[in-house]
Design an enzyme around this catalytic site. Structure first.
Site, PDB file in Angstrom:
ATOM      1  CG  ASP A 289      -1.887   1.085   1.292  1.00  8.18           C
ATOM      2  OD1 ASP A 289      -2.669   1.197   0.329  1.00  8.18           O
ATOM      3  OD2 ASP A 289      -1.893   1.849   2.281  1.00  8.18           O
ATOM      4  CD  GLU A 332      -1.992   2.509  -3.561  1.00 11.21           C
ATOM      5  OE1 GLU A 332      -3.052   3.114  -3.756  1.00 11.21           O
ATOM      6  OE2 GLU A 332      -1.455   2.460  -2.433  1.00 11.21           O
TER       7      GLU A 332
END
Ligand SMILES: [Ca+2]
Ligand SMILES: [Ca+2]
Length: 570
Positions: A289, A332
């Protein structure tokens, strides 16, 4: 440079083809919950990672929004259902994921890996960031990195999901957060100042204003850049003491710091906690993330520890090892797209994330590609084969959990979206519900809540259009899984209109070769094969199940569909 394929890759290739055959005849009517095959289990030789992940289909689901397998945990931790529309916990859980695994739902879509939203314990309270009262149903608001959130289930439930997936030859990616804790609420105290910064807020002007700052007002940023030793937060000590595991957790931390020699700085605690899940359960990779909001040195350190944890798990669980594919890390890096090559620019400096632990990055550009399909496919294949991205992978998507500009927001072209995505070079992310045209606009929902509605299983109950959409995605997904050439092969345009192209993946005298013809007439059709397949060869169309033999450089088929997916009949 073309990615070399070892002989071992072909062993995997054969397994994939076998498992796809067992999916049944493409085009046959199938109920929504038909049982898929159990993939051949047991050790398989290592495949080439870039080939595997560029041809992989990754199913990304929000566990809280996918399937409710246990209603007794729906209000765990006393969380009320008093959030704004689609901003409370909605009941989905790990038992629900397990049920869909056992029904063969993922096999039927040709899924190679499931990406679960973070399952660790979330803040107990709620916050309003301007879009209404919101709970941590999405998993990105960590309270305790070492516990499963009870709304999603238990450690046993999580283990059951990973084990069931592996038994079917499906990998599981853990969504890992290291950049921030959850927001501070009356029930969720702030982590100590030596652990987190609460200001300034990121302004995204350059590297420092992207990394050393908080993403939003109330989202404390872990001080991943500091090496000064810190103590465990008092709130965590108290929690573990209540749970009767403080002594064990402390002993494990002592052993970790003794083994690694790392200082007891915040990022190393989190690295220990994140890699424990890999060592204990055998996650095959991470989806990292907010990868551009903490230093790239951190991801490299995390990767090294995760690889060691994965090796430890394999040693302890030899019967569950799928093959020799190494631990995978996908980032990401918001805004990254393959035209940027390996260097992501922060303005004042560029970072090659692939050189810092990442094997793959999410492609944020695919959903807004507006050129011809061949323009997109040609560029992607070229960069993945002979260009800047040789040896690494990308993950394309048409919709995702926090992308307010998906392809086909109104779900008016769900068949076209599936075709574009699942035939594209590079990995394909199916965001849960892409395959059922799950609405991306919900009355009363604000912002990203629109993208996170509960899975619309009900739309399958009476047949009709949703069943047809799912059938389309399944055919393409199975074709993709059976033929690594689709995602990882060399691309060749054979005809502009109607569009025909081939993909070819070669290794050690064996070749995986497919030919795709779009915009064909329904009924009888004759498709030139441009020498991709020799005269006399029998081909099968994975879309209809029809077969035919190449004669005079073409194949004549009669199918009810406009799309034809050809490969050699085996
Ligand atoms: Ca539940
Ligand atoms: Ca940060």
């Amino acid at each position: 440079m073309k990615a070399p394929i070892r002989a071992a890759a072909l062993v995997g290739l054969g397994i994939l083809a076998l498992s796809a055959c067992r999916h049944g005849t493409p085009g046959a009517a199938a109920p929504s919950s038909d049982a898929g095959p159990v993939a051949a289990a047991g050790p398989v030789a290592a495949a080439n990672p870039a080939v595997f992940w560029n041809s992989a289909t990754v199913y990304f689901l929000l566990t809280d929004r996918f399937a409710n397998g246990d209603t007794t945990n729906d209000r765990a931790l006393g969380r009320a259902h008093d959030g704004a529309v689609l901003r409370s916990f909605e009941g989905g859980d790990l038992k629900g994921v397990l049920r869909k695994l056992e029904e063969g739902y993922f096999d039927s879509l040709g899924v190679d890996a499931i990406w679960l939203t973070p399952f660790v314990e979330q803040i107990h309270g709620s916050v309003d960031e301007g879009t209404g009262r919101t709970y941590g149903f999405h998993g990105y608001w960590t309270r305790d990195w070492t516990a499963v959130d009870p709304a999603l289930g238990t450690m046993d439930d999580l283990r059951a999901v990973v084990t069931a997936a592996h038994r079917r030859g499906i990998r599981v990616l853990m969504d890992a957060v290291i950049n921030h804790t959850g927001p501070v609420t009356p029930q969720d105290p702030q982590w100590p100042d030596e652990w987190v910064r609460t200001s300034p807020r990121c302004t995204y002007r350059d590297y420092a204003t992207t990394v050393e700052c908080t993403l939003v007002a109330n989202l404390p940023d872990v001080r991943t850049d500091r090496d000064e030793p810190v103590e465990l937060p008092p709130a965590l000590v108290a929690k573990w003491e209540r749970e009767g595991r403080l002594g064990r957790e402390r002993a494990e931390l002592d052993a970790f710091f003794a083994r690694t020699g790392y200082p007891r700085a915040p990022r190393y605690y989190v690295i220990k906690w994140l890699t424990d899940w890999v060592r204990e359960l055998g996650f095959d990779g991470y989806r990292m993330d907010t990868a551009k909001h903490f230093g790239e040195a951190v991801s490299a350190e995390l990767k090294r520890e995760a690889e060691q944890a994965f090796a430890d798990w394999k040693r302890a669980n030899p019967a569950q090892v799928l093959d020799g594919l190494p631990f995978y890390m996908m980032g990401e890096v918001y805004g990254y797209e393959p035209s940027q090559g390996r260097a992501y620019s922060f303005g004042d400096r560029s970072v090659d994330f692939f050189a810092h632990g990442y094997n793959g990055l999410i492609n944020f550009g695919f959903k807004s590609e507006r050129g011809s399909l061949d323009d997109v496919y040609s560029r992607y294949a070229a960069t993945l084969h002979d260009g800047a991205l040789g040896g690494v992978s990308i993950l394309n998507y048409v919709s995702s959990h926090d992308d307010g500009g998906p392809y086909d927001r109104d779900r008016s072209q769900p068949l076209d979206a599936g075709t574009r995505l699942l035939l594209a070079p590079g990995g394909a992310q199916i965001y849960y519900g892409d395959e059922l045209a799950r609405p991306l606009r919900v009355a009363g929902a604000e912002g990203d809540a629109n993208l996170r509605s509960f899975m619309n299983w009900g739309d399958l109950e009476h047949g009709g259009p949703t069943t047809e959409i799912l059938r389309h995605w399944r055919k393409l997904g199975q074709f993709r899984r059976a033929h690594p050439a689709v995602g990882a092969g060399a691309h060749r345009r054979l005809q502009a209109a109607p569009y025909i192209f081939s993909r070819t993946l070669e290794a050690d005298g064996r070749t995986d070769r497919v030919l795709v013809a779009m915009d064909q007439g329904e009924g009888p059709k004759t498709i030139p094969v441009f020498g991709v397949f020799p005269d006399g060869l029998e081909l099968v169309d994975a879309y209809s199940g029809a077969r035919g033999t190449v004669r005079n450089g073409a194949i004549a088929l009669t199918t009810a569909f406009r799309l034809v997916l050809l490969s050699e009949r085996r």
